[in-house]
Write an enzyme that holds these catalytic residues in place. Structure first.
Site, PDB file in Angstrom:
ATOM      1  N   MET A   5      25.188 -45.511   2.193  1.00  0.00           N
ATOM      2  CA  MET A   5      24.730 -47.212   2.378  1.00  0.00           C
ATOM      3  C   MET A   5      26.082 -47.137   0.753  1.00  0.00           C
ATOM      4  O   MET A   5      25.858 -47.429   0.029  1.00  0.00           O
ATOM      5  CB  MET A   5      23.957 -47.478   1.786  1.00  0.00           C
ATOM      6  CG  MET A   5      22.368 -47.332   3.073  1.00  0.00           C
ATOM      7  SD  MET A   5      21.333 -48.270   2.177  1.00  0.00           S
ATOM      8  CE  MET A   5      20.972 -48.292   1.256  1.00  0.00           C
ATOM      9  N   GLU A  42      26.703 -36.540  -5.736  1.00  0.00           N
ATOM     10  CA  GLU A  42      26.103 -35.361  -5.773  1.00  0.00           C
ATOM     11  C   GLU A  42      26.312 -34.995  -4.295  1.00  0.00           C
ATOM     12  O   GLU A  42      25.960 -34.408  -3.605  1.00  0.00           O
ATOM     13  CB  GLU A  42      25.802 -34.574  -6.716  1.00  0.00           C
ATOM     14  CG  GLU A  42      27.316 -34.028  -7.434  1.00  0.00           C
ATOM     15  CD  GLU A  42      27.646 -33.906  -8.979  1.00  0.00           C
ATOM     16  OE1 GLU A  42      25.841 -32.585  -8.629  1.00  0.00           O
ATOM     17  OE2 GLU A  42      27.771 -33.678  -9.438  1.00  0.00           O
ATOM     18  N   HIS A  69      25.230 -37.198  -1.331  1.00  0.00           N
ATOM     19  CA  HIS A  69      26.080 -36.965  -0.636  1.00  0.00           C
ATOM     20  C   HIS A  69      27.248 -36.321  -0.735  1.00  0.00           C
ATOM     21  O   HIS A  69      27.186 -35.433   0.820  1.00  0.00           O
ATOM     22  CB  HIS A  69      26.806 -38.633  -0.999  1.00  0.00           C
ATOM     23  CG  HIS A  69      25.384 -39.656  -0.903  1.00  0.00           C
ATOM     24  ND1 HIS A  69      25.301 -39.982  -1.879  1.00  0.00           N
ATOM     25  CD2 HIS A  69      25.024 -40.453  -0.049  1.00  0.00           C
ATOM     26  CE1 HIS A  69      24.915 -41.695  -2.046  1.00  0.00           C
ATOM     27  NE2 HIS A  69      24.596 -41.690  -0.313  1.00  0.00           N
ATOM     28  N   GLN A 118      18.031 -53.108   6.462  1.00  0.00           N
ATOM     29  CA  GLN A 118      17.020 -52.163   6.480  1.00  0.00           C
ATOM     30  C   GLN A 118      16.227 -53.159   4.990  1.00  0.00           C
ATOM     31  O   GLN A 118      15.475 -51.813   3.711  1.00  0.00           O
ATOM     32  CB  GLN A 118      17.415 -50.953   6.119  1.00  0.00           C
ATOM     33  CG  GLN A 118      18.042 -50.759   5.171  1.00  0.00           C
ATOM     34  CD  GLN A 118      18.573 -48.994   5.400  1.00  0.00           C
ATOM     35  OE1 GLN A 118      19.515 -49.033   6.271  1.00  0.00           O
ATOM     36  NE2 GLN A 118      18.693 -47.959   4.330  1.00  0.00           N
ATOM     37  N   SER A 159      21.393 -43.335  -5.606  1.00  0.00           N
ATOM     38  CA  SER A 159      22.333 -44.605  -6.138  1.00  0.00           C
ATOM     39  C   SER A 159      21.918 -45.476  -6.611  1.00  0.00           C
ATOM     40  O   SER A 159      22.133 -45.706  -7.838  1.00  0.00           O
ATOM     41  CB  SER A 159      23.221 -45.196  -4.765  1.00  0.00           C
ATOM     42  OG  SER A 159      23.901 -44.187  -4.434  1.00  0.00           O
TER      43      SER A 159
HETATM   44  O1  PAF Z   1      19.779 -42.900   3.585  1.00  0.00           O
HETATM   45  C1  PAF Z   1      20.249 -44.035   3.793  1.00  0.00           C
HETATM   46  O2  PAF Z   1      21.766 -44.276   3.135  1.00  0.00           O
HETATM   47  C2  PAF Z   1      20.541 -45.325   5.450  1.00  0.00           C
HETATM   48  O3  PAF Z   1      19.256 -45.429   5.222  1.00  0.00           O
HETATM   49  C3  PAF Z   1      21.633 -44.696   5.746  1.00  0.00           C
HETATM   50  C4  PAF Z   1      20.894 -43.471   6.542  1.00  0.00           C
HETATM   51  C5  PAF Z   1      23.142 -44.499   5.393  1.00  0.00           C
HETATM   52  C6  PAF Z   1      21.222 -46.619   7.197  1.00  0.00           C
HETATM   53  O4  PAF Z   1      21.437 -46.962   6.480  1.00  0.00           O
END
Ligand code: PAF
Length: 268
Positions: A30, A35, A37, A62, A187
């Site tokens: 998202m 780090e 990611h 979500q 984040s």
């Molecule tokens: O983990 C996340 O950042 C989100 O839930 C994802 C998997 C990118 C789906 O929007």
């Protein structure tokens, strides 16, 4: 590094790569990359992906009505730079409008693993996650997709979705990346004041040698956190377990001020 905003263009390019025999890894995010990611992108590289597609999309579906969708941190330029630095070969920045066309009415619902833990506290959350991840799988045609262990329940649900809907790809779960202090990278840590960052350390501390969920709850409460849940579950089925022992996972969700933080430990 290729940059896509149109789902159709990404899909066409990814399909061409697959047909050319390339191995594609998808790293769904998202954005507001940290780090944690970057470690997912690096894991994709280590696993031999020829193309690493990072999706950056704050998925409205979500988030609950009283959650932080509007406030969720965003920084597309920094994300692009970090993807480049970590070795991604493509980045996908869709908009809510081109991901969810007018009157979008098809959703993916996992009905077992998502009933407890975050699923019980955030109604509709995993329906939104499964829906967007299924769409991303259809767009990116990955051989494998990488998720972080920090979102433990999410990773188990995605594995189940892949199994039950016959998606032809593997799910890789990469370990939690922590600050030096022990705080799991997120984040949402940007919401925390210095004092709250100190308080939040109780979460990772309580998971070092967890004895019981009651002891963890006490430790978190004493540190000034508001416990959402502390649970011990079977690491695969996510069914509640009384005793913290091998094969279980201890999961925490707690509010530090207004910020909801999650963390977990799999007992090996
Ligand atoms: O983990 C996340 O950042 C989100 O839930 C994802 C998997 C990118 C789906 O929007």
């Amino acid at each position: 590094m290729k940059i896509f905003t149109e789902p159709k263009k990404l899909q066409k390019w990814c399909l061409a790569q697959r047909l050319a025999g390339k191995k594609i890894a998808l790293v769904p995010t998202m954005g507001y990359l940290h780090e944690g990611h970057m470690s997912l992108i690096k894991a994709a590289k280590r696993k031999g992906a020829d193309e690493i597609v990072v999706s950056v999309f704050v998925n409205p579906v979500q988030f609950g009505p009283n959650e932080d969708y509007e406030k969720y941190p965003r920084d597309a330029a920094a994300d692009e730079a970090k993807c480049r630095e970590a070795g991604a070969t493509a980045i996908f920045f869709p908009t809510p409008e081109n991901m969810y066309l007018d009157a979008h009415s098809v959703y993916v619902n996992e009905e077992k693993l998502s009933t407890g833990l975050c699923g019980a506290r955030r109604p509709g959350h995993f329906r939104g996650v499964c829906t967007v991840v299924a769409k991303l799988f259809n767009l990116a045609h990955p051989n494998f997709a990488v998720f972080g262990q920090k979102d433990y329940q999410q990773a188990q649900i995605i594995k189940r979705m892949v199994r039950d809907l016959n998606f032809d790809l593997d799910i890789v779960v990469a370990p939690i990346v922590r600050e030096k202090s022990g705080l799991a990278k997120s984040s949402r840590n940007t919401y925390l004041s210095e004092k709250e960052k100190e308080m939040a350390l109780a979460i990772s501390r309580s998971l070092k040698a967890p004895k019981s969920t009651a002891a963890i709850t006490k430790e978190l409460t004493e540190a000034g956190l508001k416990v959402d849940y502390v649970e011990c579950v079977d690491a695969t089925t996510l069914e509640p377990k009384k005793k913290i022992e091998k094969g279980t996972c201890v999961l925490i969700a707690a509010y530090c001020g207004k910020t909801r933080l999650i963390d977990n430990k799999v007992i090996k």
